[in-house]
Design a protein around this motif. Structure first.
Motif, mmCIF file in Angstrom:
data_model
loop_
_atom_site.group_PDB
_atom_site.id
_atom_site.type_symbol
_atom_site.label_atom_id
_atom_site.label_comp_id
_atom_site.label_asym_id
_atom_site.label_seq_id
_atom_site.Cartn_x
_atom_site.Cartn_y
_atom_site.Cartn_z
ATOM 1 N N VAL A 1 0.829 -1.206 0.000
ATOM 2 C CA VAL A 1 0.000 0.000 0.000
ATOM 3 C C VAL A 1 0.867 1.261 0.000
ATOM 4 O O VAL A 1 0.385 2.356 0.223
ATOM 5 C CB VAL A 1 -0.970 0.039 1.204
ATOM 6 C CG1 VAL A 1 -2.005 -1.052 1.077
ATOM 7 C CG2 VAL A 1 -0.212 -0.077 2.519
ATOM 8 N N GLY A 2 2.157 1.108 -0.250
ATOM 9 C CA GLY A 2 3.030 2.249 -0.406
ATOM 10 C C GLY A 2 3.496 2.875 0.891
ATOM 11 O O GLY A 2 3.935 4.021 0.929
ATOM 12 N N LEU A 3 3.412 2.119 1.994
ATOM 13 C CA LEU A 3 3.866 2.662 3.273
ATOM 14 C C LEU A 3 5.322 2.283 3.494
ATOM 15 O O LEU A 3 5.700 1.137 3.242
ATOM 16 C CB LEU A 3 3.019 2.103 4.421
ATOM 17 C CG LEU A 3 1.757 2.858 4.817
ATOM 18 C CD1 LEU A 3 1.033 2.090 5.899
ATOM 19 C CD2 LEU A 3 2.099 4.261 5.300
ATOM 20 N N GLU A 4 6.103 3.223 3.947
ATOM 21 C CA GLU A 4 7.484 2.917 4.309
ATOM 22 C C GLU A 4 7.544 2.704 5.818
ATOM 23 O O GLU A 4 7.441 3.645 6.594
ATOM 24 C CB GLU A 4 8.411 4.069 3.887
ATOM 25 C CG GLU A 4 8.652 4.155 2.386
ATOM 26 C CD GLU A 4 9.465 2.967 1.852
ATOM 27 O OE1 GLU A 4 10.317 2.472 2.600
ATOM 28 O OE2 GLU A 4 9.229 2.540 0.714
ATOM 29 N N VAL A 5 7.645 1.456 6.237
ATOM 30 C CA VAL A 5 7.675 1.179 7.674
ATOM 31 C C VAL A 5 9.040 0.609 8.022
ATOM 32 O O VAL A 5 9.544 -0.263 7.303
ATOM 33 C CB VAL A 5 6.570 0.184 8.065
ATOM 34 C CG1 VAL A 5 6.523 0.008 9.565
ATOM 35 C CG2 VAL A 5 5.227 0.648 7.531
ATOM 36 N N PRO A 6 9.668 1.102 9.070
ATOM 37 C CA PRO A 6 10.970 0.546 9.448
ATOM 38 C C PRO A 6 10.865 -0.940 9.792
ATOM 39 O O PRO A 6 9.857 -1.378 10.359
ATOM 40 C CB PRO A 6 11.350 1.354 10.700
ATOM 41 C CG PRO A 6 10.412 2.487 10.778
ATOM 42 C CD PRO A 6 9.219 2.175 9.956
ATOM 43 N N GLU B 1 12.344 -2.652 11.998
ATOM 44 C CA GLU B 1 12.237 -2.824 13.446
ATOM 45 C C GLU B 1 10.782 -2.859 13.877
ATOM 46 O O GLU B 1 10.330 -3.782 14.548
ATOM 47 C CB GLU B 1 12.908 -1.637 14.165
ATOM 48 C CG GLU B 1 14.408 -1.658 14.117
ATOM 49 C CD GLU B 1 14.960 -2.312 15.361
ATOM 50 O OE1 GLU B 1 14.631 -1.820 16.458
ATOM 51 O OE2 GLU B 1 15.661 -3.329 15.230
ATOM 52 N N LEU B 2 10.065 -1.819 13.404
ATOM 53 C CA LEU B 2 8.659 -1.684 13.784
ATOM 54 C C LEU B 2 7.876 -2.900 13.315
ATOM 55 O O LEU B 2 7.060 -3.450 14.048
ATOM 56 C CB LEU B 2 8.095 -0.390 13.179
ATOM 57 C CG LEU B 2 6.633 -0.088 13.532
ATOM 58 C CD1 LEU B 2 6.486 0.122 15.021
ATOM 59 C CD2 LEU B 2 6.150 1.131 12.772
ATOM 60 N N ILE B 3 8.161 -3.313 12.076
ATOM 61 C CA ILE B 3 7.401 -4.444 11.526
ATOM 62 C C ILE B 3 7.582 -5.677 12.391
ATOM 63 O O ILE B 3 6.619 -6.362 12.713
ATOM 64 C CB ILE B 3 7.856 -4.739 10.079
ATOM 65 C CG1 ILE B 3 7.285 -3.679 9.164
ATOM 66 C CG2 ILE B 3 7.396 -6.123 9.642
ATOM 67 C CD1 ILE B 3 7.522 -3.943 7.718
ATOM 68 N N SER B 4 8.807 -5.939 12.815
ATOM 69 C CA SER B 4 8.992 -7.159 13.596
ATOM 70 C C SER B 4 8.284 -7.050 14.944
ATOM 71 O O SER B 4 7.792 -8.044 15.469
ATOM 72 C CB SER B 4 10.481 -7.451 13.775
ATOM 73 O OG SER B 4 11.089 -6.419 14.499
ATOM 74 N N HIS B 5 8.199 -5.827 15.480
ATOM 75 C CA HIS B 5 7.451 -5.664 16.729
ATOM 76 C C HIS B 5 5.963 -5.861 16.500
ATOM 77 O O HIS B 5 5.287 -6.543 17.278
ATOM 78 C CB HIS B 5 7.715 -4.274 17.335
ATOM 79 C CG HIS B 5 9.063 -4.176 17.962
ATOM 80 N ND1 HIS B 5 9.418 -4.839 19.108
ATOM 81 C CD2 HIS B 5 10.165 -3.497 17.569
ATOM 82 C CE1 HIS B 5 10.680 -4.578 19.397
ATOM 83 N NE2 HIS B 5 11.158 -3.768 18.474
ATOM 84 N N VAL B 6 5.474 -5.236 15.414
ATOM 85 C CA VAL B 6 4.045 -5.383 15.091
ATOM 86 C C VAL B 6 3.721 -6.852 14.886
ATOM 87 O O VAL B 6 2.693 -7.345 15.337
ATOM 88 C CB VAL B 6 3.693 -4.560 13.826
ATOM 89 C CG1 VAL B 6 2.311 -4.929 13.311
ATOM 90 C CG2 VAL B 6 3.780 -3.079 14.129
ATOM 91 N N GLU B 7 4.647 -7.551 14.244
ATOM 92 C CA GLU B 7 4.446 -8.964 13.978
ATOM 93 C C GLU B 7 4.221 -9.724 15.292
ATOM 94 O O GLU B 7 3.271 -10.495 15.417
ATOM 95 C CB GLU B 7 5.695 -9.486 13.277
ATOM 96 C CG GLU B 7 5.549 -10.848 12.687
ATOM 97 C CD GLU B 7 6.901 -11.330 12.191
ATOM 98 O OE1 GLU B 7 7.544 -10.604 11.412
ATOM 99 O OE2 GLU B 7 7.321 -12.407 12.606
ATOM 100 N N PHE B 8 5.063 -9.461 16.279
ATOM 101 C CA PHE B 8 4.912 -10.125 17.570
ATOM 102 C C PHE B 8 3.562 -9.795 18.200
ATOM 103 O O PHE B 8 2.890 -10.661 18.750
ATOM 104 C CB PHE B 8 6.034 -9.710 18.531
ATOM 105 C CG PHE B 8 7.267 -10.529 18.360
ATOM 106 C CD1 PHE B 8 7.244 -11.904 18.573
ATOM 107 C CD2 PHE B 8 8.465 -9.940 17.969
ATOM 108 C CE1 PHE B 8 8.375 -12.666 18.414
ATOM 109 C CE2 PHE B 8 9.597 -10.709 17.802
ATOM 110 C CZ PHE B 8 9.566 -12.065 18.016
#
Lengths: 358, 280
Positions: free
Chosen positions: A308-313, A315-322
Motif C-alpha cells: 500500500v506504499g507505506l514505508e515502515v521501518p 524494526e517496527l514491523i517485527s514488533h508489530v508482527e509479535f
C-alpha cells in the motif's frame, strides 16, 4: 453449484466411511496434491520453495504429531522440540553409522527412536494431567537438548559440535544436505507429508483414534468401556513423537542442513503448539492451515505495508508482527478454541442454510 | 409387557416366591460388600444377587449408596470387604477391564458421553474391545481393517435403528438435547453387547414422554436381547412397573429385597423412603 453436499447417496458402509465423503472434497484434495507435486516445483523459485514451503510442510508434520497428542488424546505436551531433536540426532547417528541405508529408512528410524523416547516421557501421563503434564514434558525439552549438546557422541565428536547433514540420494537425486536441489528436497518432504497426513487421518477415524478421543473426552467412561488408559495414552505419545521425530530429521537434513540442538529449543515447541491451537485441535486439515497461517503471516505483515506504499521501518514491523501474533493467539483462544478448521466448518454450515436464517 | 403382567400376578402370589418371572441362574452375586470413604460408610455389609434375564432395581434415598454399588459392580470402586461373584469367578473387587470384556456395560447418572465425538463414533467406541486389527492395518485403513470397521458399523447401525437415532448419526453428541444424550449413552452401552447392563438413573431429568420411551427401550432390550438389567431409578412408578425385583438401600444398608409388591408393603421401606404416614 460446483460444490454439492446434497444428493450424494451412499449404498455401502465402505462408501459412507470413506476418508472424503463428498466427491468434490476428494477431487479437490487430489488436485491440490497433484498441483503441489507437479506444478509448484516448476513455477516455484528458490525462495518460495526453500524458505517457505519446505519449512511449512515440515512444521505441518510436527503439528500433526502434536495434534494427535493434544487434539485427539488430550495430553498437553511442551516437549515437541525435544522430540524433533531426538529424531534429528538419532537420524544423524543412524545415517552416519550405516551409510548404505536408504534415506527414507533413516527418516523413519529417526522417527521410531523419537517415538521410543516419547513413550518414556509419556509414562507420567497416567498419573498427571493437564498443566502438570505439560511441566513434565518441559523436563523432556530441557533434558534432551542438554543431553544432545553436552554428549559429543551424538554429533560423532565433531569439533564444532554442529555437524552438517550427510548428503543422501533417492532415485539418483540428492535429497539431503546443502548440495541437494531445492526441488528434490521439496518433493522428498512433500511425499512424507502426504503419506503421514494420510496415515494420521486413517488412524484418527479408526479404532485407535476413537480410543484416543474417548480418553480425551471422558477418561473414566473410557476405562469402564474397557479402554486401558496407559497403553492408549502411550500409543498417542508414540505416534505423536514419531511424527515429531520425522519432522526433526527432515528439518535437520533437508532444511537447515546442520544437526544442532539450538534449532529445536522451547520456541520450536511453542511454535508447534500455536500452530495446533490456531489451526484447530483435533483436525488434520487444521494442522496445515495452522502451519501455513503462522509461516505466511509474518511474510504478509512484512510485505503488506509495501503493497500500500507505506514505508515502515523493519524494526517496527517485527514488533508489530509479535503483537499481532500474540493478539491472534488470544483471539482464537477466546473466540474459537477449535481454530481455523472449526471456522471453516462453521462457514460451511452457515452457507448450507444461506440466505435463510434457519 | 410380560414384566408388568408378571408383576400384577405376583401381587396375589405367595410372598416367598421371590422372582416375578422364571428365576434364571444367578449371574452376579455380591456378598457382604463394605465400602467407605474416609469416615463415611457408603455401603455397609450389603449382599444381593442378580439373576439371569431379570430387571433388578436398586432404590433408596439420596446418598444411600446406590451409585457406589454400581461402581463396585463394574470395578470403578474397590470395596474394602466382601466379594463379588461373576461368571463363576469370585473376587474381592472387580477389575474395570475384566468387567467390560466380560459383558458388563453401564450408563452414568451424569451423562458421560464422549462429547467431541459423533453419535456414530460414540457407539463405535463401545465396540473397541471387539475390534482386533493392529496398528499398521488401521494406519492403512484397508483390507482386514476396513472389513472389520464395516462389520462393526453394521452392528452399530442395528442399535441406531433400535433406538431410533438415525437422524443424529453424524451430530457431535455435545450438541444433542439431554434426552437424546441419555439415549445415545444407552446405545453406547448396548454396542458392547452386554450380558449385564447397569443403568444409573436412566430417566433422571426426563419428561413423561421421554420416560415412557426409555422404559420401552429398557423392556425391549431385556426381552429381545435377553440382557440382564440392574437399574437405579428414583421414579417409583417406573421402578414398580418395569422391575422384577427391587433392592432397597438406606444409609448404605440393605433394608429390603424382593418383588415390587413386597417392597411396597415393607414397613422399613415405607418409613425410610416412601415417607411415614401422618396421623392427622
Amino acid at each position: 453449484m460446483f460444490y454439492r453436499e446434497a444428493g450424494i447417496f451412499k449404498t455401502s458402509y465402505a462408501a459412507d466411511q470413506a476418508l472424503f465423503r463428498i466427491p468434490f472434497d476428494r477431487i479437490f484434495v487430489i488436485s491440490v496434491v497433484l498441483f503441489a507435486a507437479l506444478v509448484i516445483p516448476v513455477i516455484g523459485n528458490e525462495y518460495w520453495l526453500g524458505s517457505i514451503l519446505i519449512p511449512t510442510l515440515i512444521m505441518a508434520i510436527a503439528t500433526i504429531g502434536l495434534n494427535i497428542l493434544l487434539g485427539y488424546c488430550g495430553q498437553l505436551s511442551l516437549g515437541t522440540g525435544a522430540f524433533m531433536a531426538a529424531g534429528a540426532f538419532m537420524g544423524y547417528k543412524i545415517a552416519t553409522a550405516f551409510p548404505w541405508m536408504p534415506i527414507w529408512a533413516v527418516v523413519i528410524l529417526g522417527g521410531i527412536c523419537a517415538a521410543m523416547i516419547g513413550v518414556a516421557f509419556g509414562l507420567p501421563s497416567l498419573r498427571i494431567k493437564g498443566f502438570y503434564l505439560a511441566v513434565t514434558t518441559l523436563a523432556a525439552q530441557f533434558f534432551l537438548l542438554w543431553l544432545f549438546q553436552k554428549v559429543p557422541w551424538f554429533v560423532n565428536y565433531s569439533i564444532s559440535g554442529v555437524p552438517t547433514a550427510p548428503p543422501r540420494e533417492m532415485f539418483g537425486y540428492l535429497v539431503t544436505g546443502a548440495e541437494a536441489s531445492v526441488e528434490a528436497r521439496y518433493l522428498f518432504i512433500l511425499a512424507f507429508t502426504v503419506i503421514l497426513a494420510l496415515i494420521a487421518a486413517n488412524l484418527v477415524r479408526g479404532r485407535i483414534g476413537r480410543t484416543w478421543m474417548a480418553i480425551r473426552d471422558m477418561d473414566i467412561a473410557a476405562e469402564l468401556i474397557g479402554i486401558k488408559p496407559l497403553p492408549t495414552k502411550l500409543s498417542a505419545f508414540a505416534v505423536s513423537s514419531f511424527y515429531c521425530g520425522v519432522a526433526g530429521v527432515l528439518w535437520a537434513f533437508c532444511y537447515i542442513n546442520t544437526v544442532e540442538a539450538t534449532a529445536f529449543d522451547i520456541f520450536r515447541s511453542f511454535t508447534v503448539l500455536f500452530m495446533v491451537i490456531i489451526g484447530g485441535l483435533g483436525s488434520i486439515l487444521g494442522c496445515f492451515l495452522g502451519a501455513f497461517f503462522i509461516f505466511l503471516l509474518p511474510i504478509f505483515l512484512n510485505s503488506a505495508p509495501g503493497w500500500v506504499g507505506l514505508e515502515v521501518p523493519t524494526e517496527l514491523i517485527s514488533h508489530v508482527e509479535f503483537m499481532v501474533f500474540g493478539a491472534l493467539i488470544v483471539f482464537f483462544l477466546i473466540v474459537e478454541p477449535h481454530g481455523l478448521a472449526r471456522l471453516w466448518a462453521i462457514t460451511k454450515e452457515k452457507l448450507r442454510l444461506w440466505p435463510f436464517p434457519y | 409387557m410380560a414384566a408388568v403382567e408378571g408383576l400384577q400376578e405376583d401381587g396375589h402370589a405367595d410372598a416367598a416366591q421371590a422372582p416375578a418371572r422364571d428365576a434364571g441362574e444367578i449371574v452376579l452375586k455380591l456378598d457382604n460388600i463394605e465400602l467407605g470413604f474416609g469416615g463415611v460408610k457408603a455401603i455397609n455389609n450389603v449382599s444381593f444377587e442378580v439373576r439371569k434375564g431379570e430387571i433388578r432395581a436398586i432404590i433408596g434415598p439420596n446418598g444411600a449408596g446406590k451409585s457406589s454399588m454400581l461402581n463396585c459392580i463394574n470395578g470403578f470402586y474397590k470395596p474394602q470387604k466382601g466379594s463379588i461373584s461373576f461368571n463363576g469367578k469370585t473376587m474381592s473387587a472387580m477389575d474395570p477391564h475384566f468387567a467390560a470384556s466380560n459383558g458388563i456395560a453401564r450408563t452414568f447418572q451424569n451423562i458421560a458421553l464422549f462429547r467431541g465425538m459423533s453419535t456414530l463414533d460414540n457407539l463405535m467406541t463401545g465396540r473397541v474391545l471387539k475390534m482386533r486389527r493392529g496398528f499398521l492395518w488401521q494406519a492403512l485403513h484397508w483390507g482386514p481393517a476396513q472389513r472389520e470397521e464395516i462389520k462393526h458399523r453394521a452392528f452399530v447401525e442395528t442399535i441406531i435403528d433400535f433406538l431410533e437415532i438415525q437422524s443424529i448419526r453424524r451430530t457431535p453428541v455435545g450438541r444433542l438435547p439431554y434426552g437424546l444424550q441419555k439415549r445415545v449413552e444407552l446405545g453406547r452401552a448396548l454396542a458392547m453387547e452386554p450380558s449385564i447392563l447397569l443403568l444409573d438413573e436412566p430417566m433422571a431429568g426426563m419428561n413423561v414422554e421421554e420416560k415412557q420411551d426409555m422404559s420401552r427401550f429398557i423392556l425391549d432390550v431385556n426381552e429381545e436381547f435377553g440382557t440382564t438389567i440392574v437399574l437405579i431409578e428414583h421414579d417409583m412408578g417406573v421402578v414398580m412397573d418395569i422391575s422384577d425385583r427391587v433392592v432397597v438401600l438406606d444409609y448404605g444398608r440393605k433394608i429390603a429385597d424382593g418383588t415390587p409388591d413386597e417392597v411396597r408393603r415393607n414397613q422399613d421401606v415405607i418409613d425410610a423412603y416412601l415417607g411415614v404416614p401422618h396421623e392427622d
